[in-house]
Scaffold this motif. Structure first.
Motif, PDB file in Angstrom:
ATOM      1  N   GLY A  78       0.848  -1.181   0.000  1.00  0.00           N
ATOM      2  CA  GLY A  78       0.000   0.000   0.000  1.00  0.00           C
ATOM      3  C   GLY A  78       0.884   1.230   0.000  1.00  0.00           C
ATOM      4  N   TYR A  79       0.737   2.065  -1.019  1.00  0.00           N
ATOM      5  CA  TYR A  79       1.623   3.234  -1.116  1.00  0.00           C
ATOM      6  C   TYR A  79       0.821   4.474  -1.468  1.00  0.00           C
ATOM      7  CZ  TYR A  79       5.536   6.256  -2.152  1.00  0.00           C
ATOM      8  OH  TYR A  79       6.424   7.302  -2.121  1.00  0.00           O
ATOM      9  N   SER A  80       1.190   5.582  -0.825  1.00  0.00           N
ATOM     10  CA  SER A  80       0.567   6.868  -1.106  1.00  0.00           C
ATOM     11  C   SER A  80       1.607   7.839  -1.637  1.00  0.00           C
ATOM     12  CB  SER A  80      -0.073   7.441   0.168  1.00  0.00           C
ATOM     13  OG  SER A  80      -0.634   8.712  -0.091  1.00  0.00           O
ATOM     14  N   THR A  81       1.247   8.574  -2.675  1.00  0.00           N
ATOM     15  CA  THR A  81       2.172   9.552  -3.248  1.00  0.00           C
ATOM     16  C   THR A  81       2.054  10.909  -2.564  1.00  0.00           C
ATOM     17  OG1 THR A  81       0.557  10.152  -4.948  1.00  0.00           O
ATOM     18  CG2 THR A  81       2.165   8.443  -5.509  1.00  0.00           C
ATOM     19  N   ASP A  82       1.104  11.034  -1.607  1.00  0.00           N
ATOM     20  CA  ASP A  82       0.940  12.330  -0.950  1.00  0.00           C
ATOM     21  C   ASP A  82       0.484  12.124   0.493  1.00  0.00           C
ATOM     22  OD1 ASP A  82       1.041  15.020  -0.694  1.00  0.00           O
ATOM     23  OD2 ASP A  82      -0.658  15.464  -2.008  1.00  0.00           O
ATOM     24  N   TYR A  83       0.879  13.064   1.351  1.00  0.00           N
ATOM     25  CA  TYR A  83       0.541  13.014   2.772  1.00  0.00           C
ATOM     26  C   TYR A  83      -0.054  14.349   3.209  1.00  0.00           C
ATOM     27  CZ  TYR A  83       3.340   8.749   3.211  1.00  0.00           C
ATOM     28  OH  TYR A  83       3.834   7.480   3.076  1.00  0.00           O
ATOM     29  N   ARG A  84      -0.913  14.283   4.217  1.00  0.00           N
ATOM     30  CA  ARG A  84      -1.437  15.488   4.860  1.00  0.00           C
ATOM     31  C   ARG A  84      -0.738  15.621   6.214  1.00  0.00           C
ATOM     32  NH1 ARG A  84      -5.336  16.476   8.627  1.00  0.00           N
ATOM     33  NH2 ARG A  84      -5.992  14.287   8.681  1.00  0.00           N
ATOM     34  N   ILE A  85      -0.213  16.776   6.506  1.00  0.00           N
ATOM     35  CA  ILE A  85       0.547  16.982   7.734  1.00  0.00           C
ATOM     36  C   ILE A  85      -0.245  17.866   8.701  1.00  0.00           C
ATOM     37  CG2 ILE A  85       2.728  17.766   8.731  1.00  0.00           C
ATOM     38  CD1 ILE A  85       3.037  15.441   6.812  1.00  0.00           C
ATOM     39  N   GLU A  86      -0.361  17.405   9.932  1.00  0.00           N
ATOM     40  CA  GLU A  86      -0.958  18.202  11.005  1.00  0.00           C
ATOM     41  C   GLU A  86       0.115  18.495  12.038  1.00  0.00           C
ATOM     42  OE1 GLU A  86      -4.353  16.638  12.946  1.00  0.00           O
ATOM     43  OE2 GLU A  86      -5.679  16.811  11.207  1.00  0.00           O
ATOM     44  N   GLY A  87       0.206  19.741  12.478  1.00  0.00           N
ATOM     45  CA  GLY A  87       1.198  20.112  13.473  1.00  0.00           C
ATOM     46  C   GLY A  87       2.523  20.465  12.827  1.00  0.00           C
ATOM     47  N   GLU A  88       3.467  20.833  13.661  1.00  0.00           N
ATOM     48  CA  GLU A  88       4.784  21.222  13.175  1.00  0.00           C
ATOM     49  C   GLU A  88       5.884  20.553  13.978  1.00  0.00           C
ATOM     50  OE1 GLU A  88       5.065  25.425  13.330  1.00  0.00           O
ATOM     51  OE2 GLU A  88       3.524  25.793  11.797  1.00  0.00           O
ATOM     52  N   GLY A  89       7.054  20.393  13.342  1.00  0.00           N
ATOM     53  CA  GLY A  89       8.231  19.859  14.026  1.00  0.00           C
ATOM     54  C   GLY A  89       7.992  18.488  14.632  1.00  0.00           C
ATOM     55  N   ALA A  90       8.434  18.310  15.873  1.00  0.00           N
ATOM     56  CA  ALA A  90       8.321  17.019  16.549  1.00  0.00           C
ATOM     57  C   ALA A  90       6.880  16.641  16.852  1.00  0.00           C
ATOM     58  CB  ALA A  90       9.132  17.039  17.846  1.00  0.00           C
ATOM     59  N   ASP A  91       5.966  17.632  16.843  1.00  0.00           N
ATOM     60  CA  ASP A  91       4.560  17.365  17.143  1.00  0.00           C
ATOM     61  C   ASP A  91       3.730  17.077  15.896  1.00  0.00           C
ATOM     62  OD1 ASP A  91       5.053  17.756  19.831  1.00  0.00           O
ATOM     63  OD2 ASP A  91       4.593  19.905  19.753  1.00  0.00           O
ATOM     64  N   ALA A  92       4.369  17.010  14.742  1.00  0.00           N
ATOM     65  CA  ALA A  92       3.640  16.812  13.487  1.00  0.00           C
ATOM     66  C   ALA A  92       3.190  15.354  13.329  1.00  0.00           C
ATOM     67  CB  ALA A  92       4.518  17.212  12.310  1.00  0.00           C
ATOM     68  N   LYS A  93       2.028  15.189  12.731  1.00  0.00           N
ATOM     69  CA  LYS A  93       1.502  13.869  12.390  1.00  0.00           C
ATOM     70  C   LYS A  93       1.259  13.827  10.887  1.00  0.00           C
ATOM     71  CE  LYS A  93      -0.935  13.055  16.782  1.00  0.00           C
ATOM     72  NZ  LYS A  93      -2.271  12.855  17.401  1.00  0.00           N
ATOM     73  N   ALA A  94       1.613  12.724  10.272  1.00  0.00           N
ATOM     74  CA  ALA A  94       1.448  12.569   8.827  1.00  0.00           C
ATOM     75  C   ALA A  94       0.315  11.593   8.538  1.00  0.00           C
ATOM     76  CB  ALA A  94       2.737  12.073   8.194  1.00  0.00           C
ATOM     77  N   TYR A  95      -0.537  11.936   7.588  1.00  0.00           N
ATOM     78  CA  TYR A  95      -1.667  11.101   7.210  1.00  0.00           C
ATOM     79  C   TYR A  95      -1.603  10.834   5.714  1.00  0.00           C
ATOM     80  CZ  TYR A  95      -3.556  12.817  11.683  1.00  0.00           C
ATOM     81  OH  TYR A  95      -3.737  13.139  13.008  1.00  0.00           O
ATOM     82  N   ARG A  96      -1.751   9.577   5.315  1.00  0.00           N
ATOM     83  CA  ARG A  96      -1.777   9.251   3.887  1.00  0.00           C
ATOM     84  C   ARG A  96      -3.070   9.767   3.266  1.00  0.00           C
ATOM     85  NH1 ARG A  96       0.997   5.122   6.270  1.00  0.00           N
ATOM     86  NH2 ARG A  96       2.919   4.432   5.234  1.00  0.00           N
ATOM     87  N   VAL A  97      -2.941  10.471   2.145  1.00  0.00           N
ATOM     88  CA  VAL A  97      -4.111  11.004   1.458  1.00  0.00           C
ATOM     89  C   VAL A  97      -4.810   9.856   0.723  1.00  0.00           C
ATOM     90  CG1 VAL A  97      -4.904  12.599  -0.328  1.00  0.00           C
ATOM     91  CG2 VAL A  97      -3.033  13.266   1.216  1.00  0.00           C
ATOM     92  N   PRO A  98      -6.081   9.567   1.032  1.00  0.00           N
ATOM     93  CA  PRO A  98      -6.752   8.391   0.441  1.00  0.00           C
ATOM     94  C   PRO A  98      -6.735   8.360  -1.078  1.00  0.00           C
ATOM     95  CG  PRO A  98      -8.036   9.256   2.271  1.00  0.00           C
ATOM     96  CD  PRO A  98      -6.931  10.254   2.026  1.00  0.00           C
TER      97      PRO A  98
END
Length: 535
Positions: A502-522
């Motif tokens: 399962g691979y995603s070519t794009d991610y959505r990022i919430e937060g900044e720096g060490a507090d950032a979370k990455a989400y795969r764009v469906p």
């Protein structure tokens, strides 16, 4: 007099040998030039030994040649035009794996010659006559010469030992690539050029879309045919964090939700979301009876206890939930009291036919920790000789035994990489199969039954198959031939032996720096089915 002449001849030869060892490219006429100097000297100077003049000449040449060679190398690099440097630069961004790869390892002799030739290249200006061949796909390599496939940064070597010219072509390519990377990064930082990331991303999406159109097949075919390979764009809505194979489906996990997807389908439907707090599902496993085991990281208030892990600056408690096949909660097990046994976070999990749960986790001293279905700690599986990587695979073999990845303690990837079955009663390893992964291969991350082999492994170098009694596992899908980037993809092994990526070519990022979370764009996610069949 004869002895003296012999000594001078020997010394002269030693000086020339010394020059060669220092890798000075001596002009063919040097000896003649030294003779000319001697002849032109006054008669009383003819008593000077020829070797003294030769030594003086070589000493001068040593400093002059090295300086000149460095200058020549710099000129060679600076002679590349903007287009050439851009091509090297984009190749690095296009690399789907994240590191150089090889269709075979260097031989020991090649390694030694490579080191010598690299020194000659850098210090004496010894350059190749030709250039490394570029190929558009792995299948284009025909076994002659050396070649490079840019999408996965893979070097292709011939079966026979490489010549000096071929090794120099590799050295020259690497030198130009490194120089281009530095030069183009400087331009990028100065705002003179744009990052090629978007261009490369669009190329990958175009290839994925084309492959999906070409390989479109009925879902029923995918379910019943373990040899069927598919490319299936995701049409669901979940921002996927984890993926696991069920008995007849694929489970997809995201924050606060688990979806179920039929094999061969591109869509998924909500399966479970009845969590007590913000929850990250890191691991799933379905046993033969249909029960589903989920490793959870449940968010807790800061300071609530000292048994929590941290994700993006927030605190989470490790739990293990057991669900029925229909998604009903059967058991909630708080794993915090067992932190001394299992470490801070579960990374791998398997359940045997008797319902015992085998867990591998970060920062644990044991190979595996075993629990029963009521959440009681049963036993730690240990070994004085072997260890397992935190991300090393666990799986159930065709013989029903639990197998784990092993490597010799203190040796890491250079150890005797293999697998071993587990003896729960004795709390130790039983059937041990050392050194079954090919040389240079990093540990297997998935251990599962194959379609036509005893085992199929997912490793960082590709997909492998192996039968009990075989000397070495076979790489049936090298990483450089993968349908999607190897780095950053999700993967699982279906019961029929296929590996699903399962691979995603794009991610959505919430937060900044060490507090950032990455989400795969469906809508930028795709699934790739590849058969784990022997070559």
């Amino acid at each position: 007099m004869k002895d003296r002449l012999e000594q001078e001849v020997i010394l002269e030869q030693k000086l020339f040998n010394m020059a060669e060892q220092e890798e000075i490219r001596l002009p063919d006429t040097l000896r003649d030039k030294v003779d000319d100097i001697l002849v032109s000297l006054p008669k009383y100077r003819m008593t000077l030994r020829k070797s003294v003049i030769l030594a003086a000449a070589l000493t001068a040449m040593l400093s002059i040649t090295v300086t000149a060679a460095v200058s020549v190398l710099q000129q060679r690099m600076e002679a590349m035009n903007e287009k050439e440097m851009e091509e090297y630069f984009i190749q690095i961004y296009r690399n789907a794996i994240g590191a150089d790869n090889y269709n075979r390892p260097y031989t020991e002799a090649e390694k030694e010659r490579m080191a010598q030739l690299r020194k000659s290249y850098e210090e004496a200006g010894l350059f190749p006559e030709g250039a490394l061949a570029m190929i558009s796909e792995p299948g284009a390599y025909r076994g002659k010469g050396v070649a490079f496939y840019g999408d996965t940064a893979t070097f292709f070597f011939p079966e026979e030992e490489m010549s000096d010219e071929e090794l120099l072509q590799i050295i020259d390519f690497m030198q130009k690539r490194d120089y281009s990377l530095q030069a183009m990064n400087e331009k990028l930082a100065a705002g003179e050029i744009e990052s090629p990331t978007e261009t490369v991303k669009e190329e990958l999406e175009d290839r994925t879309e084309a492959a999906a159109t070409e390989e479109s097949v009925l879902q029923s075919e995918a379910v019943r045919n373990p040899a069927q390979e598919l490319t299936v764009p995701y049409t669901g809505t979940l921002e996927i964090c984890a993926m696991a194979a069920g008995n007849d489906c694929i489970f997809l996990a995201g924050w606060n939700a688990v979806h179920k997807m039929e094999i061969g389908s591109g869509d998924s439907a909500l399966f479970f979301d009845d969590f007590d707090a913000e929850t990250y599902v890191s691991m799933l496993y379905q046993d033969k009876k249909g029960d589903i085991y989920m490793s959870l990281m449940e968010r807790v208030p800061e300071g609530a206890d000292n048994l929590s892990a941290t994700i993006a600056g927030e605190h989470y408690r490790t739990s293990l939930w057991i669900l029925s096949e229909d998604g009903e909660i059967k058991k909630k097990i708080d794993m915090s009291p067992y932190r001394d046994e299992i470490g801070s976070r579960i990374t791998r999990m398997a359940v045997d036919d008797q319902g015992y749960i085998y867990i591998r986790s970060l920062f644990s001293d044991s190979l595996l920790s075993v629990f029963d279905q009521n959440g009681n700690f049963v036993k730690a599986i240990t070994s004085d000789r072997y260890q397992s990587h935190d991300a090393g695979g666990i799986g159930i073999g065709k013989d029903g035994k639990v197998y784990t990845q092993i490597e010799e303690r203190g040796t890491g990837a250079d150890g005797k990489m293999g697998i071993a079955s587990v003896n729960l009663e004795k709390g130790c390893l039983e059937d041990i199969y050392e050194n079954i992964m090919p040389e240079g291969t990093i540990m297997p991350d998935i251990i599962a039954p194959g379609a036509e082999t005893d085992f199929v492994f997912w490793g960082y170098d590709g997909i492998f198959t192996w039968n009990l009694g075989d000397e070495t596992a076979v790489n049936v899908l090298p990483a450089y031939e993968a349908p999607c980037p190897w780095e950053g993809c999700l993967y699982c092994a279906l019961p029929d032996g296929r590996i699903v990526f399962g691979y995603s070519t794009d991610y959505r990022i919430e937060g900044e720096g060490a507090d950032a979370k990455a989400y795969r764009v469906p809508e930028k996610t795709c699934f790739y089915y590849r058969a784990g069949l022997p070559k």
